[in-house]
Motif scaffolding. Structure first.
Motif, mmCIF file in Angstrom:
data_model
loop_
_atom_site.group_PDB
_atom_site.id
_atom_site.type_symbol
_atom_site.label_atom_id
_atom_site.label_comp_id
_atom_site.label_asym_id
_atom_site.label_seq_id
_atom_site.Cartn_x
_atom_site.Cartn_y
_atom_site.Cartn_z
ATOM 1 N N PRO A 248 1.015 -1.269 -0.359
ATOM 2 C CA PRO A 248 0.012 0.088 0.555
ATOM 3 C C PRO A 248 0.713 1.242 -0.222
ATOM 4 C CG PRO A 248 -0.333 -1.506 2.002
ATOM 5 C CD PRO A 248 0.285 -2.074 0.948
ATOM 6 N N GLN A 249 1.969 1.302 1.113
ATOM 7 C CA GLN A 249 3.084 1.975 0.720
ATOM 8 C C GLN A 249 3.474 2.832 -0.579
ATOM 9 O OE1 GLN A 249 3.743 -0.212 2.091
ATOM 10 N NE2 GLN A 249 5.916 -0.731 1.409
ATOM 11 N N SER A 250 3.361 1.821 -1.514
ATOM 12 C CA SER A 250 3.914 2.406 -3.411
ATOM 13 C C SER A 250 2.155 2.397 -3.519
ATOM 14 C CB SER A 250 4.275 0.981 -2.989
ATOM 15 O OG SER A 250 3.422 -0.324 -3.994
ATOM 16 N N ALA A 251 1.359 2.552 -3.488
ATOM 17 C CA ALA A 251 0.240 3.421 -4.388
ATOM 18 C C ALA A 251 0.621 5.007 -3.544
ATOM 19 C CB ALA A 251 -0.862 2.589 -4.198
ATOM 20 N N ARG B 243 -0.552 -1.092 15.060
ATOM 21 C CA ARG B 243 1.089 -1.628 14.872
ATOM 22 C C ARG B 243 1.488 -2.339 14.527
ATOM 23 N NH1 ARG B 243 2.847 -0.525 20.293
ATOM 24 N NH2 ARG B 243 0.973 -0.506 21.965
ATOM 25 N N LEU B 244 0.702 -3.431 14.835
ATOM 26 C CA LEU B 244 1.459 -4.697 13.779
ATOM 27 C C LEU B 244 1.213 -4.615 12.309
ATOM 28 C CD1 LEU B 244 0.394 -8.204 15.572
ATOM 29 C CD2 LEU B 244 3.279 -7.006 15.366
ATOM 30 N N ILE B 245 -0.072 -4.334 12.262
ATOM 31 C CA ILE B 245 -0.773 -3.736 10.571
ATOM 32 C C ILE B 245 1.212 -2.518 10.003
ATOM 33 C CG2 ILE B 245 -2.153 -2.932 8.844
ATOM 34 C CD1 ILE B 245 -3.675 -4.049 11.127
ATOM 35 N N THR B 246 1.105 -1.859 10.391
ATOM 36 C CA THR B 246 1.807 -0.887 10.270
ATOM 37 C C THR B 246 2.637 -1.356 10.028
ATOM 38 O OG1 THR B 246 1.574 0.365 12.580
ATOM 39 C CG2 THR B 246 0.244 1.791 10.972
ATOM 40 N N LYS B 247 3.265 -2.075 10.945
ATOM 41 C CA LYS B 247 5.060 -2.110 11.573
ATOM 42 C C LYS B 247 5.287 -2.967 9.896
ATOM 43 C CE LYS B 247 8.122 -3.990 14.410
ATOM 44 N NZ LYS B 247 8.450 -5.201 14.717
ATOM 45 N N ARG B 248 4.397 -4.057 9.864
ATOM 46 C CA ARG B 248 4.367 -4.880 8.498
ATOM 47 C C ARG B 248 4.839 -4.356 6.987
ATOM 48 N NH1 ARG B 248 2.576 -10.017 7.671
ATOM 49 N NH2 ARG B 248 2.404 -10.536 9.806
ATOM 50 N N HIS B 249 3.963 -2.995 7.171
ATOM 51 C CA HIS B 249 3.994 -2.760 5.662
ATOM 52 C C HIS B 249 5.048 -1.493 5.929
ATOM 53 C CE1 HIS B 249 1.075 -4.947 3.522
ATOM 54 N NE2 HIS B 249 -0.100 -4.706 4.664
ATOM 55 N N HIS B 250 5.622 -1.070 6.893
ATOM 56 C CA HIS B 250 6.619 -0.245 6.970
ATOM 57 C C HIS B 250 5.862 1.201 6.903
ATOM 58 C CE1 HIS B 250 9.163 -3.140 7.302
ATOM 59 N NE2 HIS B 250 9.269 -4.014 5.860
ATOM 60 N N LEU B 251 4.900 1.242 7.362
ATOM 61 C CA LEU B 251 3.605 2.703 7.852
ATOM 62 C C LEU B 251 3.367 3.485 8.522
ATOM 63 C CD1 LEU B 251 0.234 0.561 6.009
ATOM 64 C CD2 LEU B 251 2.185 1.843 4.656
ATOM 65 N N ASN B 252 3.867 4.908 7.906
ATOM 66 C CA ASN B 252 3.711 5.888 8.582
ATOM 67 C C ASN B 252 2.169 6.724 8.651
ATOM 68 O OD1 ASN B 252 4.207 7.611 11.224
ATOM 69 N ND2 ASN B 252 5.661 8.545 9.955
ATOM 70 N N VAL B 253 1.527 6.296 9.723
ATOM 71 C CA VAL B 253 0.009 6.757 9.551
ATOM 72 C C VAL B 253 0.088 7.653 10.203
ATOM 73 C CG1 VAL B 253 -2.464 6.360 8.918
ATOM 74 C CG2 VAL B 253 -0.895 4.708 8.586
ATOM 75 N N PRO B 254 -0.441 8.973 10.306
ATOM 76 C CA PRO B 254 -1.022 10.224 10.970
ATOM 77 C C PRO B 254 -1.410 9.442 11.533
ATOM 78 C CG PRO B 254 -0.749 11.133 9.283
ATOM 79 C CD PRO B 254 -0.519 9.513 8.401
ATOM 80 N N ARG B 255 -2.155 9.620 13.138
ATOM 81 C CA ARG B 255 -2.753 9.632 13.905
ATOM 82 C C ARG B 255 -3.791 11.058 13.754
ATOM 83 N NH1 ARG B 255 -2.799 5.301 16.972
ATOM 84 N NH2 ARG B 255 -1.581 3.421 16.966
ATOM 85 N N GLU B 256 -5.036 10.751 13.951
ATOM 86 C CA GLU B 256 -6.111 11.734 13.888
ATOM 87 C C GLU B 256 -6.689 11.756 15.253
ATOM 88 O OE1 GLU B 256 -8.220 12.900 10.477
ATOM 89 O OE2 GLU B 256 -6.910 11.550 9.437
ATOM 90 N N ARG B 257 -7.474 12.604 15.805
ATOM 91 C CA ARG B 257 -8.586 12.672 17.112
ATOM 92 C C ARG B 257 -9.739 14.005 16.180
ATOM 93 N NH1 ARG B 257 -6.918 11.343 22.874
ATOM 94 N NH2 ARG B 257 -6.063 9.756 22.420
ATOM 95 N N ILE B 258 -10.951 13.131 16.544
ATOM 96 C CA ILE B 258 -12.107 14.029 15.917
ATOM 97 C C ILE B 258 -12.170 14.782 16.565
ATOM 98 C CG2 ILE B 258 -14.131 14.604 14.270
ATOM 99 C CD1 ILE B 258 -11.679 13.300 12.217
ATOM 100 N N LEU B 259 -12.734 16.281 16.907
ATOM 101 C CA LEU B 259 -13.382 17.249 17.590
ATOM 102 C C LEU B 259 -15.370 16.625 17.772
ATOM 103 C CD1 LEU B 259 -12.544 19.567 19.024
ATOM 104 C CD2 LEU B 259 -14.506 20.800 17.691
ATOM 105 N N GLY B 260 -15.460 16.118 19.316
ATOM 106 C CA GLY B 260 -16.263 15.833 19.182
ATOM 107 C C GLY B 260 -16.389 14.159 19.532
ATOM 108 N N PHE B 261 -15.009 13.301 19.161
ATOM 109 C CA PHE B 261 -15.166 11.878 19.047
ATOM 110 C C PHE B 261 -13.677 11.288 19.866
ATOM 111 C CE2 PHE B 261 -18.279 12.899 15.846
ATOM 112 C CZ PHE B 261 -18.956 12.234 16.054
#
Ligand code: AMP
Length: 423
Positions: free
Chosen positions: A218-221, A362-380
């Motif tokens: 996925p990181q290559s897309a 964390r396991l999924i992102t580690k396996r794919h060497h992904l660095n997906v920023p974390r978000e929090r949505i206001l009110g959630f």
């Protein structure tokens, strides 16, 4: 590189060009450019490519080419066999063959065979033979046992999504079918992943294959934007509703872990005036087709699906995939997010991460060497810190059934041992 330089005969080129233009295929995708010349030369190939790469036309065009140029037979006999893991994929691949064959001088008969529907119409369709059969293994064996067809004239075998065929437990059926095929044939093998069982199958099946790899991670897309939103498990449906409405998401494929969750989430969205439908293996084939049809026409805005059912869904311009429940494995993550951003279109994949699924994410992102920023949505913003009651399938993140399996526990323990900085 244009389609015209892939080695098609000059007699068939205009015919294919017309069909390709109608489908808006202006130039070959990477896998088509690599595979088509080799297949036309009769080589076996092993393609490492996932759905979305254009692999269907990569094998369909040269197979049609070979059949169209072969001497006419007195009776129609099956010359191409494509084995696929799911009925949706069977239907899609069948449609691709039919549309690409549309302007060929002779009629090419394509039979699409899958279980979960009455066998009789398929037996009727096979009367008088077929040129190409696209089938799921179980139903194909049923039909062979009913003497509706034989495989002794197959010149080209395609295993499409071979890893999925094995994942879904078709190994034994595959073995039985391979034994019924002529030893002398061309083999085209496509798989998104190559675990040892798939490597072994490829090695036993293929003769001096050309190995083609197109990037699948996925990181290559870069055309797929990946997001991870932290939210309490109990508020995911509300958040989903909020995102659909606030971000004006027009067509969303939501993945959940269980049929039950698919029903509940779709129901809650409908109560919030969002056109949503569940999509899982227990629905009738008619209902599944209807949901896909309505989704394509944008009558249905959100489809809430389980992994098995969603496998092979091909919807052009599907902009958003949501992992309401995280996929069980890193490989499934690739498959899921591959539903969007297909054939060069942009897409977005949103994953909900709760306290209970944090380690798994964390396991999924580690396996794919992904660095997906974390978000929090206001009110959630999440307030849970402890994994919630594991007996509640909708609050565990639903990784597998009601309670975490042994494997899930091992996975979580392994993740817990990974130092934060490395994860
Ligand atoms: P596949 O990987 O075969 O499932 O194809 C993925 C998607 O790409 C499908 O929607 C195809 O219609 C589309 N596609 C395949 N080949 C091409 C091409 N050469 N140009 C544009 N779109 C394509």
């Amino acid at each position: 590189m244009p389609f015209s330089s892939l080695g098609f005969s000059s007699a068939l080129l205009p015919v294919f060009a017309r069909a390709l233009a109608e489908k808006d295929y202006l130039a070959p995708t990477a896998i088509q450019a690599a595979a088509i010349p080799a297949i036309l030369q009769g080589r076996d190939i092993v393609g490492s490519a996932q759905t979305g790469s254009g692999k269907t036309a990569a094998f369909a065009l040269p197979m049609l080419h070979q059949i169209a140029l072969a001497p006419a037979l007195a009776t129609r006999r099956i010359r191409g066999l494509v084995l696929v893991p799911t009925r949706e994929l069977a239907a899609q691949v069948g449609e691709s063959f039919i549309s690409l064959a549309r302007y060929l001088p002779q009629r090419i008969k394509v039979s699409v065979l899958f279980g979960g529907v009455s066998i009789n119409p398929q037996m009727m369709h096979l009367r008088g033979g077929a040129d190409i059969v696209v089938a799921t293994p179980g139903r194909l064996i049923d039909l062979i046992e009913h003497n509706a067809l034989t495989l002794d004239s197959v010149a080209t075998l395609v295993l499409d999504e071979a890893d999925r065929l094995l994942d879904l437990g078709f190994g034994e059926e595959l073995g039985r079918l391979l034994a019924l095929l002529p030893a002398q044939r061309q083999n085209l093998f496509f798989s998104a992943t190559f675990p040892p069982a798939i490597e072994a199958l490829a090695t036993s099946l293929l003769r001096d294959p050309l190995r083609i790899e197109v990037q699948t991670a996925p990181q290559s897309a870069p055309d797929i934007v990946q997001r991870a939103i932290e939210v309490d498990a109990s508020r995911r449906t509300q958040l989903l509703r909020h995102l659909v409405q606030s971000e004006s998401l027009s067509r969303v494929l939501v993945f959940v872990a269980t049929k039950h969750a698919a029903e509940i989430v779709a129901d809650k969205l409908r109560k919030a005036d969002i056109e949503a439908e569940p999509f899982h293996g227990e629905l009738s084939q008619g209902k599944r087709s209807q949901v896909l049809h309505d989704f394509k026409l944008k009558i249905v805005q959100v489809v809430v699906a389980t992994d098995v059912a969603a496998r092979g869904i091909d919807i052009a311009q599907l902009p958003v995939v949501v992992n309401y429940d995280l996929p069980r494995s890193a490989v499934d993550y690739t498959h899921r997010i591959g539903r969007t951003g297909r054939a060069g279109e942009s897409g977005m994949a949103i994953s909900f991460v709760s306290a209970a699924t944090e380690a798994h994410w964390r396991l999924i992102t580690k396996r794919h060497h992904l660095n997906v920023p974390r978000e929090r949505i206001l009110g959630f913003e999440p307030v849970e810190t402890q994994p919630p009651n594991p007996a509640d399938p909708l609050s565990t993140g639903g990784i597998k059934g009601k309670r975490p399996s042994k494997k899930d526990k091992l996975r979580q323990a392994a993740a817990a041992m990974v130092p934060e900085s490395k994860a």
